[in-house]
Write a protein that holds these residues in place. Structure first.
Motif, mmCIF file in Angstrom:
data_model
loop_
_atom_site.group_PDB
_atom_site.id
_atom_site.type_symbol
_atom_site.label_atom_id
_atom_site.label_comp_id
_atom_site.label_asym_id
_atom_site.label_seq_id
_atom_site.Cartn_x
_atom_site.Cartn_y
_atom_site.Cartn_z
ATOM 1 N N LEU A 1 0.832 -1.205 0.000
ATOM 2 C CA LEU A 1 0.000 0.000 0.000
ATOM 3 C C LEU A 1 0.870 1.260 0.000
ATOM 4 C CD1 LEU A 1 -2.807 1.341 0.243
ATOM 5 C CD2 LEU A 1 -2.576 1.132 2.731
ATOM 6 N N ALA A 2 1.956 1.234 0.771
ATOM 7 C CA ALA A 2 2.826 2.408 0.845
ATOM 8 C C ALA A 2 3.478 2.696 -0.495
ATOM 9 C CB ALA A 2 3.887 2.191 1.922
ATOM 10 N N TRP A 3 3.987 1.651 -1.152
ATOM 11 C CA TRP A 3 4.635 1.870 -2.451
ATOM 12 C C TRP A 3 3.611 2.282 -3.506
ATOM 13 C CZ3 TRP A 3 9.374 3.002 -2.581
ATOM 14 C CH2 TRP A 3 10.295 2.407 -1.724
ATOM 15 N N LEU A 4 2.406 1.754 -3.420
ATOM 16 C CA LEU A 4 1.356 2.199 -4.338
ATOM 17 C C LEU A 4 1.031 3.673 -4.111
ATOM 18 C CD1 LEU A 4 -1.111 -0.844 -4.353
ATOM 19 C CD2 LEU A 4 0.384 -0.078 -6.224
ATOM 20 N N ALA A 5 1.039 4.094 -2.849
ATOM 21 C CA ALA A 5 0.786 5.500 -2.547
ATOM 22 C C ALA A 5 1.870 6.392 -3.136
ATOM 23 C CB ALA A 5 0.707 5.697 -1.028
ATOM 24 N N VAL A 6 3.125 5.954 -3.043
ATOM 25 C CA VAL A 6 4.218 6.721 -3.632
ATOM 26 C C VAL A 6 4.067 6.790 -5.147
ATOM 27 C CG1 VAL A 6 6.711 6.758 -4.033
ATOM 28 C CG2 VAL A 6 5.810 6.237 -1.757
ATOM 29 N N ALA A 7 3.729 5.652 -5.763
ATOM 30 C CA ALA A 7 3.537 5.647 -7.212
ATOM 31 C C ALA A 7 2.390 6.560 -7.626
ATOM 32 C CB ALA A 7 3.282 4.220 -7.694
ATOM 33 N N ALA A 8 1.295 6.502 -6.860
ATOM 34 C CA ALA A 8 0.159 7.375 -7.153
ATOM 35 C C ALA A 8 0.543 8.842 -6.989
ATOM 36 C CB ALA A 8 -1.019 7.023 -6.244
ATOM 37 N N GLY A 9 1.343 9.124 -5.957
ATOM 38 C CA GLY A 9 1.803 10.497 -5.764
ATOM 39 C C GLY A 9 2.626 10.991 -6.935
ATOM 40 N N VAL B 1 12.158 12.266 1.517
ATOM 41 C CA VAL B 1 11.803 12.593 0.132
ATOM 42 C C VAL B 1 10.416 12.047 -0.195
ATOM 43 C CG1 VAL B 1 12.417 12.229 -2.295
ATOM 44 C CG2 VAL B 1 14.208 12.691 -0.609
ATOM 45 N N PHE B 2 10.164 10.788 0.190
ATOM 46 C CA PHE B 2 8.831 10.209 -0.024
ATOM 47 C C PHE B 2 7.760 11.007 0.722
ATOM 48 C CE2 PHE B 2 11.077 5.889 -0.575
ATOM 49 C CZ PHE B 2 11.226 6.116 -1.937
ATOM 50 N N ASN B 3 8.095 11.453 1.921
ATOM 51 C CA ASN B 3 7.150 12.218 2.723
ATOM 52 C C ASN B 3 6.768 13.518 2.013
ATOM 53 O OD1 ASN B 3 5.569 13.016 4.837
ATOM 54 N ND2 ASN B 3 7.243 13.390 6.260
ATOM 55 N N LEU B 4 7.755 14.247 1.529
ATOM 56 C CA LEU B 4 7.482 15.500 0.815
ATOM 57 C C LEU B 4 6.674 15.244 -0.452
ATOM 58 C CD1 LEU B 4 10.928 17.306 1.218
ATOM 59 C CD2 LEU B 4 8.799 17.780 2.438
ATOM 60 N N LEU B 5 6.984 14.148 -1.136
ATOM 61 C CA LEU B 5 6.237 13.785 -2.339
ATOM 62 C C LEU B 5 4.762 13.566 -2.010
ATOM 63 C CD1 LEU B 5 6.030 12.708 -5.305
ATOM 64 C CD2 LEU B 5 6.616 10.463 -4.396
ATOM 65 N N LEU B 6 4.498 12.847 -0.937
ATOM 66 C CA LEU B 6 3.108 12.578 -0.557
ATOM 67 C C LEU B 6 2.400 13.848 -0.085
ATOM 68 C CD1 LEU B 6 3.398 9.139 1.264
ATOM 69 C CD2 LEU B 6 2.508 9.607 -1.024
ATOM 70 N N ILE B 7 3.111 14.735 0.605
ATOM 71 C CA ILE B 7 2.502 15.998 1.032
ATOM 72 C C ILE B 7 2.012 16.777 -0.185
ATOM 73 C CG2 ILE B 7 2.976 18.264 2.048
ATOM 74 C CD1 ILE B 7 4.854 16.881 3.997
ATOM 75 N N LEU B 8 2.867 16.894 -1.199
ATOM 76 C CA LEU B 8 2.486 17.636 -2.403
ATOM 77 C C LEU B 8 1.362 16.926 -3.149
ATOM 78 C CD1 LEU B 8 6.023 18.678 -3.695
ATOM 79 C CD2 LEU B 8 4.304 20.154 -2.636
ATOM 80 N N ALA B 9 1.401 15.602 -3.191
ATOM 81 C CA ALA B 9 0.352 14.859 -3.893
ATOM 82 C C ALA B 9 -0.998 15.033 -3.199
ATOM 83 C CB ALA B 9 0.729 13.377 -3.972
ATOM 84 N N ILE C 1 3.516 9.962 9.789
ATOM 85 C CA ILE C 1 3.180 8.708 10.476
ATOM 86 C C ILE C 1 3.106 7.562 9.471
ATOM 87 C CG2 ILE C 1 1.392 7.518 11.795
ATOM 88 C CD1 ILE C 1 0.708 10.183 13.081
ATOM 89 N N PHE C 2 2.449 7.820 8.338
ATOM 90 C CA PHE C 2 2.294 6.774 7.325
ATOM 91 C C PHE C 2 3.651 6.312 6.798
ATOM 92 C CE2 PHE C 2 1.839 5.682 2.794
ATOM 93 C CZ PHE C 2 0.976 4.609 2.896
ATOM 94 N N VAL C 3 4.514 7.253 6.426
ATOM 95 C CA VAL C 3 5.807 6.898 5.843
ATOM 96 C C VAL C 3 6.704 6.229 6.878
ATOM 97 C CG1 VAL C 3 7.932 7.865 4.878
ATOM 98 C CG2 VAL C 3 5.722 8.641 4.028
ATOM 99 N N THR C 4 6.725 6.758 8.099
ATOM 100 C CA THR C 4 7.628 6.216 9.120
ATOM 101 C C THR C 4 7.327 4.760 9.427
ATOM 102 O OG1 THR C 4 7.899 8.393 10.125
ATOM 103 C CG2 THR C 4 8.443 6.483 11.486
ATOM 104 N N PHE C 5 6.047 4.432 9.580
ATOM 105 C CA PHE C 5 5.697 3.083 10.038
ATOM 106 C C PHE C 5 5.344 2.138 8.889
ATOM 107 C CE2 PHE C 5 5.194 5.791 13.708
ATOM 108 C CZ PHE C 5 5.881 5.067 14.665
ATOM 109 N N THR C 6 5.621 2.567 7.669
ATOM 110 C CA THR C 6 5.504 1.653 6.526
ATOM 111 C C THR C 6 6.824 1.641 5.746
ATOM 112 O OG1 THR C 6 4.500 3.433 5.198
ATOM 113 C CG2 THR C 6 3.008 1.880 6.290
ATOM 114 N N LEU C 7 7.118 2.717 5.027
ATOM 115 C CA LEU C 7 8.299 2.729 4.162
ATOM 116 C C LEU C 7 9.598 2.718 4.955
ATOM 117 C CD1 LEU C 7 7.155 5.215 1.378
ATOM 118 C CD2 LEU C 7 7.274 2.723 1.285
#
Length: 859
Positions: free
Chosen positions: A38-46, A418-426, A523-529
């Motif tokens: 789910l986390a990697w899918l979220a990054v891809a979607a972002g 980096v993933f966190n900032l990507l998700l914030i912008l997405a 929270i999402f990125v820390t406890f998944t990715l």
């Protein structure tokens, strides 16, 4: 006992885990596959959501609409443009409603054949006299059918209709809905692409026009109500007689716009209005003559005009706009084609503005600009460059700092950032959150705060490894046991953010939204990715022991006696706090226009450096009061603060307009902010209420989670942090504005985060070491969390320092305030929050444990 202080239970004390805690930790040993997927899918979607924003405009236009439906929306402070808050004038609505009731009353009585006289209205009441007293009751029953009124008898035998407040409110709601559409059409008429017009409250309209180069043009076209009409001039009595004795019934006196104004006695009945215009266009003047307006009427209006012109050859026809005469001409003969043209005292730009007003239709009430925040697009672009430079430097500096302390684990934290900032912008793009300058500041702040969760995990991992666990087990247990603390910190931050979002306005909402999104994504990125990356790296390297690259063990050997000097610290803090309170009382705060009203202009000299003395002298001659001119790091740029004029909402706009007229020959206007008295009053109430609600909610949360003594500590520490930060404003004379409130709320949330981490460890140690004296136990708890406190403060301060140094003038005060507040908050979480527990006699033999705190303590 020394081993116990370091976190190792004394010999003979068994380690045990409740069933619930063991199940939780087993679940956390390896991140679940579905969570990682789910986390990697979220990054891809972002990445998919954000990728169109990176393409040039031409390529973006070739993409399907679904791919570009969610784009990052820059705020006015980044893109430039005009932001206005408009207020519907209630008096116009009440007057129109009263006229409607007067006309309705007359129509009802005429239809019933009841003779009447003296029909007039004023102050929400309509009075009339029934000529035949025997029909008074019949008239009363007939008038009861007029909507939104109450009928009553006067003492002199006349009837009175009172307009009800409910009908006024209904009329105001209808007027607001119509006004929003008219404003949207008018702005679109003058090229306001992408304009956002929203209703706010019962009588305000918020207009955001990104990239619009001329805010004054917007104000010009919105300042006119747009009630256009053609009326015959009444020549039954001389104008002077009408002025001295009042105009005859059905007429009024109207004046031209020019100097000197010329008066006309015109009939109230209109031959045609703006609703009858099917086309309107501005025409440039020939040979230096004034521009003109050409229009075409619809068929029904053509018929009415043809009849009126045939019957009134030789009389004068006047064209009025908002009860002022635009043009007047003698009717020479029948006008059967419905075409017309008139010239006025305006240039081509003025004619185009007037044409836009006529095409878009009349407003149901006048609009007053009560707030303006306009920025030149060039200044917005410069702000973008500055703040992104600051964000880049902050990100790199924080990443290098983490790598220096944690080696490969620090690199993983940097990748996760980096993933966190990507998700914030997405998420911002998906939710339509406007990216403002304070919003990017919030993102930079998130860079520092997001590292907090990684530091908590890595420090707990180090402790567990030092206690004999293998590195894979230590890492898994660290993620399991830090989750409750991270959640506590997230809740406290979200409380402050929610209050700021609900009660804030404009850019500050952007700041609150970005920080709130950042809390969730962290929270999402820390406890998944982060968990998956760290576990995968340890498994791939088959590591069983903590690598030497983790350097924070230096803090583990420290056993500082913080509580031994608590009385001296409390005394010093009391002296400093009293001094600060006296300073604030004596000097007050340098309140910005958000709270005082007034106008602010940012100027840049067209040639050479700015001359503050000459600027102040020029505006003093214009009678604008005690104008303040401030210089910054750039000698060509100054900020002019014009005090409130005390003449109502329009007075502030007039002062800004006068200042522009005095200065724009030598200076380019980069930024204009105007706040009227009604808005400044609302901001004061919202800021006061917001601080009160946020503090109460935060303290209540800590009280519920801990003993009542634990809630007293944050109260005292927060009061200390707020007082000293406010003292910074009093000492430096920095402007205190709505951004300062956002900084204070963020400081409160950050300070509470720090305090909760210490309190969580104190509560855990209270369970394990019941016989340890409380001062020693608090010292041990602070020592155990000292690395987290120091490293988190360091990363946050690094990010804020980059923002203060490179983020530009507009955001610098916010960053400096945050720098000071976080340093003070770090101090208070150690030297104030801890000693308060001793002062209020927290008993180590009666701790209250609940929820995940119990599991953590028993572990």
């Amino acid at each position: 006992m020394i081993d116990a202080v370091r976190g190792q239970p004394p010999d003979g004390v068994p380690r045990f885990l409740p069933a619930k805690c063991r199940a939780f930790e087993r679940a956390m040993l390896q991140p679940a596959r579905w969570k990682t997927t789910l986390a990697w899918l979220a990054v891809a979607a972002g990445l998919l959501v954000l990728s169109p924003n990176l393409l040039p405009e031409r390529q973006r236009d070739e993409l399907p609409s679904w791919a570009t439906a969610h784009r990052l929306a820059p705020g006015l402070d980044l893109s430039g443009g005009a932001g206005l808050v408009l207020k519907l004038e209630r008096s116009d609505i009440e007057t129109d409603r009263l006229i409607t009731v007067v006309n309705a009353a007359g129509r009802v009585l005429r239809d019933a054949g009841i003779p009447y006289s003296g029909l007039s209205g004023s102050e929400g009441r309509v009075s009339l006299r029934v000529n035949d007293p025997s029909r008074a009751e019949e008239a009363r029953q007939a008038l009861a059918a007029v909507d939104g009124t109450r009928v009553a008898n006067e003492n002199d035998g006349s009837l009175r209709l009172e307009v009800t407040p409910e009908s006024i409110e209904l009329a105001r709601a209808e007027a607001a809905a119509v006004a929003v559409e008219v404003v949207r059409r008018r702005v679109a008429e003058v090229g306001g692409a992408g304009v956002d017009v929203q209703r706010e409250g019962s009588d305000r309209i918020v207009l955001q026009a990104p990239g619009f180069p001329d805010p004054q043009q917007l104000k010009d076209i919105l300042a006119q109500r747009g009630q256009f009409s053609a009326r015959l001039v009444d020549s039954s009595v001389p104008l002077q007689q009408a002025l001295e004795h009042g105009p005859p019934p059905g007429t009024q006196v109207a004046y031209t716009l020019g100097e000197p104004p010329v008066g006309y006695l015109v009939r109230r009945a209109s031959i045609f209005t703006a609703n009858d215009l099917v086309s309107v266009e501005a025409v440039a003047g020939q040979g230096g003559s004034a521009a003109s307006i050409r229009y075409q009427l619809g068929p029904e209006a053509v018929r009415r005009l043809d009849e009126a012109s045939r019957d009134n050859v030789g009389r004068t026809l006047a064209l009025l706009l908002d009860d002022q005469v635009l043009a007047a001409s003698v009717i020479a003969g029948p006008a059967s084609d419905g075409r017309g043209k008139f010239a006025g005292d305006f240039d081509l730009q003025g004619a185009e503005n007037l044409a836009a007003v006529l095409r878009s239709g009349a407003l149901p009430a006048s609009l007053t600009v009560v707030e303006e925040r306009s920025i030149d697009p060039a200044l917005g672009a410069a702000s973008v460059r500055s703040v992104f430079l600051a964000a880049g430097i902050a990100g790199i500096a924080v990443a290098l700092f983490m790598i220096a302390w944690y080696g490969a684990f620090g690199a993983i934290a940097a990748i996760a950032l980096v993933f966190n900032l990507l998700l914030i912008l997405a998420v911002a793009a998906l939710t339509g959150t406007v990216i403002t300058l304070p919003g990017i500041a919030g993102m930079v702040l998130t860079i520092g705060m997001a590292v907090d969760s990684n530091v908590l995990v890595y420090e707990r991992m180090r402790e567990e490894a030092a206690n004999g666990r293998t590195l894979p087990d230590a890492l898994a247990v660290a993620f399991a046991r830090t989750f409750p603390t991270v959640m506590d910190a997230a809740v406290t931050t979200m409380i402050a953010v929610a209050v700021l979002f609900l009660l804030g306005s404009g850019p500050m909402r952007g700041f609150a939204a970005i920080v709130g999104i950042g809390v969730v994504t962290t929270i999402f990125v820390t406890f998944t990715l982060t968990h998956w990356l760290a576990a995968a790296w340890v498994a791939r390297r088959r590591m069983t022991h903590l690598p030497r690259s983790v350097r924070t063990g230096v803090f583990g050997g420290l056993h500082l006696r913080f509580m031994a000097i608590r009385n001296h610290v409390f005394s010093a803090v009391a002296v400093v706090s009293i001094a600060v309170a006296l300073l604030v009382s004596a000097t007050g705060l340098n309140l910005g226009i958000d709270f005082t009203g007034g106008a602010l202009l940012q100027l840049e000299a067209r040639q050479g450096p700015a001359d503050p003395v000459r600027i102040a002298s020029s505006l003093a001659e214009a009678n604008l009061g005690d104008v303040m001119v401030r210089t910054g790091s750039d000698p060509a740029v100054v900020t002019v603060h014009i005090p409130p004029q005390g003449g109502g909402e329009n007075a502030e706009q007039t002062s800004a307009l006068v200042a522009r007229g005095e200065l724009e020959a030598d200076y380019q206007i980069g930024r204009v902010e105007v706040v009227g008295p009604s808005v400044s009053g609302d901001l004061i109430r919202a800021a006061t209420l917001g601080m009160a609600i946020a503090l109460a909610a935060l303290i209540l949360y800590v009280w519920i989670r801990f003993e009542w003594q634990f809630a007293v500590g944050p109260v005292v520490a927060t009061a200390h942090d707020l007082l000293l930060t406010v003292g910074l404003f009093a000492l430096t004379r920095m402007e205190f504005n709505i951004g300062s409130i956002a900084a204070l709320l963020t400081i409160v949330g950050y300070s509470l985060n720090d305090t909760i981490v210490v309190y969580d460890r104190i509560r855990e140690n209270l369970r394990q070491f019941r016989q340890m004296p409380l001062p020693l136990l608090i010292d041990a708890s602070i020592s155990q969390t000292l690395s987290r406190t120091v490293l988190t403060a360091a990363t946050t301060l690094i990010a804020l320092a980059a923002l203060a140094a490179f983020g530009g003038e507009i955001i610098r005060a916010f960053a400096v305030t945050m720098l000071f507040g976080i340093a003070v908050g770090t101090f208070s979480s150690i030297y104030i929050a801890g000693p308060v527990l001793i002062l209020f006699r927290l008993r180590p033999d009666h701790p209250r444990f609940g929820g995940h705190g119990r599991a953590a303590a028993e572990a």
